[in-house]
Design a protein around this motif. Structure first.
Motif, mmCIF file in Angstrom:
data_model
loop_
_atom_site.group_PDB
_atom_site.id
_atom_site.type_symbol
_atom_site.label_atom_id
_atom_site.label_comp_id
_atom_site.label_asym_id
_atom_site.label_seq_id
_atom_site.Cartn_x
_atom_site.Cartn_y
_atom_site.Cartn_z
ATOM 1 N N GLN A 168 0.827 -1.207 0.000
ATOM 2 C CA GLN A 168 0.000 0.000 0.000
ATOM 3 C C GLN A 168 0.859 1.255 0.000
ATOM 4 O O GLN A 168 0.471 2.296 -0.552
ATOM 5 C CB GLN A 168 -0.937 0.000 1.211
ATOM 6 N N ALA A 169 2.046 1.165 0.595
ATOM 7 C CA ALA A 169 2.965 2.308 0.614
ATOM 8 C C ALA A 169 3.674 2.509 -0.711
ATOM 9 O O ALA A 169 4.249 3.571 -0.940
ATOM 10 C CB ALA A 169 3.992 2.123 1.728
ATOM 11 N N GLY A 170 3.665 1.484 -1.583
ATOM 12 C CA GLY A 170 4.308 1.639 -2.885
ATOM 13 C C GLY A 170 5.278 0.550 -3.272
ATOM 14 O O GLY A 170 5.848 0.590 -4.366
ATOM 15 N N LEU A 171 5.496 -0.440 -2.394
ATOM 16 C CA LEU A 171 6.413 -1.526 -2.723
ATOM 17 C C LEU A 171 5.931 -2.269 -3.969
ATOM 18 O O LEU A 171 4.791 -2.720 -4.019
ATOM 19 C CB LEU A 171 6.500 -2.519 -1.556
ATOM 20 N N ARG A 172 6.818 -2.412 -4.955
ATOM 21 C CA ARG A 172 6.442 -3.096 -6.188
ATOM 22 C C ARG A 172 7.462 -4.143 -6.637
ATOM 23 O O ARG A 172 7.292 -4.768 -7.677
ATOM 24 C CB ARG A 172 6.226 -2.086 -7.324
ATOM 25 N N SER A 173 8.522 -4.356 -5.854
ATOM 26 C CA SER A 173 9.525 -5.352 -6.209
ATOM 27 C C SER A 173 10.195 -5.835 -4.938
ATOM 28 O O SER A 173 10.478 -5.032 -4.037
ATOM 29 C CB SER A 173 10.557 -4.744 -7.174
ATOM 30 N N LEU A 174 10.452 -7.151 -4.873
ATOM 31 C CA LEU A 174 10.971 -7.751 -3.646
ATOM 32 C C LEU A 174 11.886 -8.922 -3.971
ATOM 33 O O LEU A 174 11.531 -9.798 -4.758
ATOM 34 C CB LEU A 174 9.807 -8.243 -2.777
ATOM 35 N N GLY A 175 13.056 -8.933 -3.349
ATOM 36 C CA GLY A 175 13.923 -10.104 -3.375
ATOM 37 C C GLY A 175 13.725 -10.893 -2.101
ATOM 38 O O GLY A 175 13.940 -10.361 -0.997
ATOM 39 N N PRO A 176 13.292 -12.148 -2.160
ATOM 40 C CA PRO A 176 13.048 -12.922 -0.932
ATOM 41 C C PRO A 176 14.273 -13.034 -0.034
ATOM 42 O O PRO A 176 14.136 -13.154 1.185
ATOM 43 C CB PRO A 176 12.627 -14.301 -1.470
ATOM 44 N N VAL A 177 15.466 -12.992 -0.651
ATOM 45 C CA VAL A 177 16.700 -13.039 0.134
ATOM 46 C C VAL A 177 17.721 -12.079 -0.478
ATOM 47 O O VAL A 177 17.669 -11.767 -1.663
ATOM 48 C CB VAL A 177 17.331 -14.453 0.194
ATOM 49 N N TRP A 178 18.620 -11.603 0.367
ATOM 50 C CA TRP A 178 19.898 -11.092 -0.105
ATOM 51 C C TRP A 178 20.942 -12.087 0.390
ATOM 52 O O TRP A 178 21.450 -11.974 1.501
ATOM 53 C CB TRP A 178 20.221 -9.697 0.448
ATOM 54 N N SER A 179 21.215 -13.082 -0.375
ATOM 55 C CA SER A 179 22.222 -14.109 -0.086
ATOM 56 C C SER A 179 22.040 -14.756 1.290
ATOM 57 O O SER A 179 21.826 -15.963 1.379
ATOM 58 C CB SER A 179 23.625 -13.535 -0.260
ATOM 59 N N ARG A 180 22.114 -14.000 2.402
ATOM 60 C CA ARG A 180 21.905 -14.636 3.714
ATOM 61 C C ARG A 180 20.458 -15.152 3.791
ATOM 62 O O ARG A 180 19.546 -14.617 3.165
ATOM 63 C CB ARG A 180 22.178 -13.634 4.845
ATOM 64 N N SER A 181 20.260 -16.192 4.568
ATOM 65 C CA SER A 181 18.948 -16.832 4.628
ATOM 66 C C SER A 181 17.932 -15.966 5.358
ATOM 67 O O SER A 181 18.270 -15.132 6.204
ATOM 68 C CB SER A 181 19.054 -18.197 5.311
ATOM 69 N N LEU A 216 -0.675 -9.654 -5.550
ATOM 70 C CA LEU A 216 -0.587 -8.204 -5.431
ATOM 71 C C LEU A 216 0.015 -7.551 -6.679
ATOM 72 O O LEU A 216 -0.243 -6.376 -6.954
ATOM 73 C CB LEU A 216 0.253 -7.818 -4.212
ATOM 74 N N GLY A 217 0.831 -8.305 -7.398
ATOM 75 C CA GLY A 217 1.563 -7.719 -8.509
ATOM 76 C C GLY A 217 2.891 -7.140 -8.063
ATOM 77 O O GLY A 217 3.380 -6.161 -8.629
ATOM 78 N N ILE A 218 3.499 -7.736 -7.036
ATOM 79 C CA ILE A 218 4.857 -7.369 -6.619
ATOM 80 C C ILE A 218 5.823 -8.264 -7.378
ATOM 81 O O ILE A 218 5.722 -9.486 -7.324
ATOM 82 C CB ILE A 218 5.043 -7.552 -5.102
ATOM 83 N N MET A 219 6.745 -7.662 -8.104
ATOM 84 C CA MET A 219 7.714 -8.446 -8.865
ATOM 85 C C MET A 219 8.686 -9.140 -7.921
ATOM 86 O O MET A 219 9.191 -8.535 -6.972
ATOM 87 C CB MET A 219 8.492 -7.543 -9.822
ATOM 88 N N LEU A 220 8.948 -10.419 -8.155
ATOM 89 C CA LEU A 220 9.915 -11.172 -7.370
ATOM 90 C C LEU A 220 11.275 -11.125 -8.069
ATOM 91 O O LEU A 220 11.393 -11.505 -9.242
ATOM 92 C CB LEU A 220 9.462 -12.619 -7.211
ATOM 93 N N ASP A 221 12.279 -10.670 -7.349
ATOM 94 C CA ASP A 221 13.639 -10.593 -7.880
ATOM 95 C C ASP A 221 14.409 -11.835 -7.444
ATOM 96 O O ASP A 221 14.572 -12.100 -6.250
ATOM 97 C CB ASP A 221 14.315 -9.320 -7.362
ATOM 98 N N LEU A 222 14.920 -12.592 -8.405
ATOM 99 C CA LEU A 222 15.575 -13.869 -8.137
ATOM 100 C C LEU A 222 17.093 -13.764 -8.057
ATOM 101 O O LEU A 222 17.775 -14.786 -7.955
ATOM 102 C CB LEU A 222 15.190 -14.877 -9.235
ATOM 103 N N SER A 223 17.636 -12.552 -8.082
ATOM 104 C CA SER A 223 19.078 -12.381 -8.257
ATOM 105 C C SER A 223 19.918 -13.065 -7.181
ATOM 106 O O SER A 223 20.979 -13.595 -7.484
ATOM 107 C CB SER A 223 19.427 -10.894 -8.307
#
Length: 369
Positions: A168-181, A216-223
């Protein structure tokens, strides 16, 4: 006109100020919010407008034709970056991953960095975009188009209440992890040479996160996901597979890069890969050394285009978060990359796709209207 608006206006208009600035660049990843957070948070935000000692600010964006991209919110671990980068200059390395970060510790940092992003919008420095129409409108006005992205989901609770609020605040992309679990899955360590096939994939919480992000339409970043997590997303997501800042494992066999089977899956999903400028993921020797010619970046681009097609490749610089090639130290130097693309034989239509059109295409397929 007030002083704040006048200050911003003096730094806008890159599309008419920079020779060879067309097409403008929409980029898959930067870490400027973390740098401003570490420099003092909201009290340091004005440096983005006035000029800062880093890779990205308004003045540099104007000179380089930087039109926007994914502005990452990231919770740092207590890591000695100099020691980390020194270790990555060796012929081989395997950096231990930092310990997981609890939700209670991560959330205040995410809120603080997000506050910087929205403060920059209030100052007129950028527009936070929630749709592709927003991005196009910002570009038409010569405003930086910023996507609110979180790199590493430590601040998301297992029940996903925080995710709904942040959306609702504007988040539109999310990486489930940054390398660390995280409670959602496992990432890849900074290891060379190594495949990304390291450890287990998504948890049950992670599978629910994928489903809710799709809804929701939040893009998942797999990097930063490991290979098992990548395949879990591929099996359970209905959206295009996207890695915002990753390179080709066939050229640089680093754990952070994408294997041919992963690239095949991204192509089949009509997804996207943004070329990471971080030199350790570009060089064949995996070293974090800046003496990398742009021609090495073009090798990765050629390979990604061959595997994915010219509609599924873009840029994901990692500016303000990595050591980058010496000819592309800041966004002010992006004209060097465009010129190299032209000299390499890319026509204007392809350069436009690589610079921004492909990002807009995949976001239109991912975001909910």
């Amino acid at each position: 006109m007030n002083k704040r608006a006048d200050s911003v206006c003096q730094h806008l208009g890159w599309m008419t100020d920079v020779a060879n600035s067309e097409p403008i660049i929409f980029d898959g990843h930067n870490d400027v919010l973390l740098k401003i957070f570490r420099a003092g948070g909201l009290t340091a935000a004005q440096s983005f407008i006035d000029g800062r000692d880093g890779a990205l600010d308004l003045k540099k964006a104007r000179r380089g034709g930087f039109g926007g991209g994914f502005f990452a919110v990231y919770v740092p671990s207590p890591t000695d970056l100099n020691a980390k980068f020194d270790e990555m200059t060796k012929a081989s390395y395997d950096l231990p991953l930092p310990e997981p970060i609890d939700w209670e510790d991560a959330l205040p940092v995410v809120m603080s960095e997000a506050a910087i992003l929205f403060d920059l919008e209030r100052r007129g420095a950028l527009n936070v975009c929630r749709s592709v129409a927003d991005i196009r409108a910002a570009m038409a006005e010569s405003k930086i188009a910023a996507i609110f992205h979180i790199e590493g989901a430590e601040a998301i609770d297992p029940e996903l209440h925080t995710l709904d609020v942040l959306y609702q605040a504007g988040l539109r992309s999310l990486g489930p992890v940054w390398s660390r679990s995280t409670v959602f899955g496992n990432g890849v360590p900074f290891r060379f040479p190594s495949t990304p096939d390291i450890g287990e994939g998504l948890t049950d919480h992670g599978l629910r996160l994928v489903k809710r992000c799709d809804e929701l339409g939040i893009m998942l970043d797999l990097s930063h996901l490991n290979e098992a997590g990548f395949w879990d997303v591929a099996r359970h997501s209905t959206k295009p597979l996207v890695a915002t800042h990753s390179n080709a494992y066939a050229i640089c066999n680093h754990s952070r890069n994408l294997t041919d089977p992963q690239l095949d899956a991204i192509r089949e999903s009509d997804g996207m890969v943004g070329l990471n400028f971080a030199v350790a993921f570009l060089r064949e020797d995996g070293k974090m050394l800046a003496d990398v010619p742009i021609s090495q970046m073009l090798r990765h681009l050629d390979y990604l285009i061959e595997k994915l097609g010219e509609d599924r490749v873009g840029l994901g610089s990692d500016y303000d978060g990595a050591v980058v090639p010496q000819d592309l130290t800041t966004v002010a130097d992006l004209s060097n990359l465009r010129q190299a693309m032209t000299e390499h034989g890319y026509d204007n239509a392809l350069i436009t796709k690589l610079c921004h059109a492909n990002w807009l295409r995949v976001l239109e397929k991912t975001w909910v209207s």
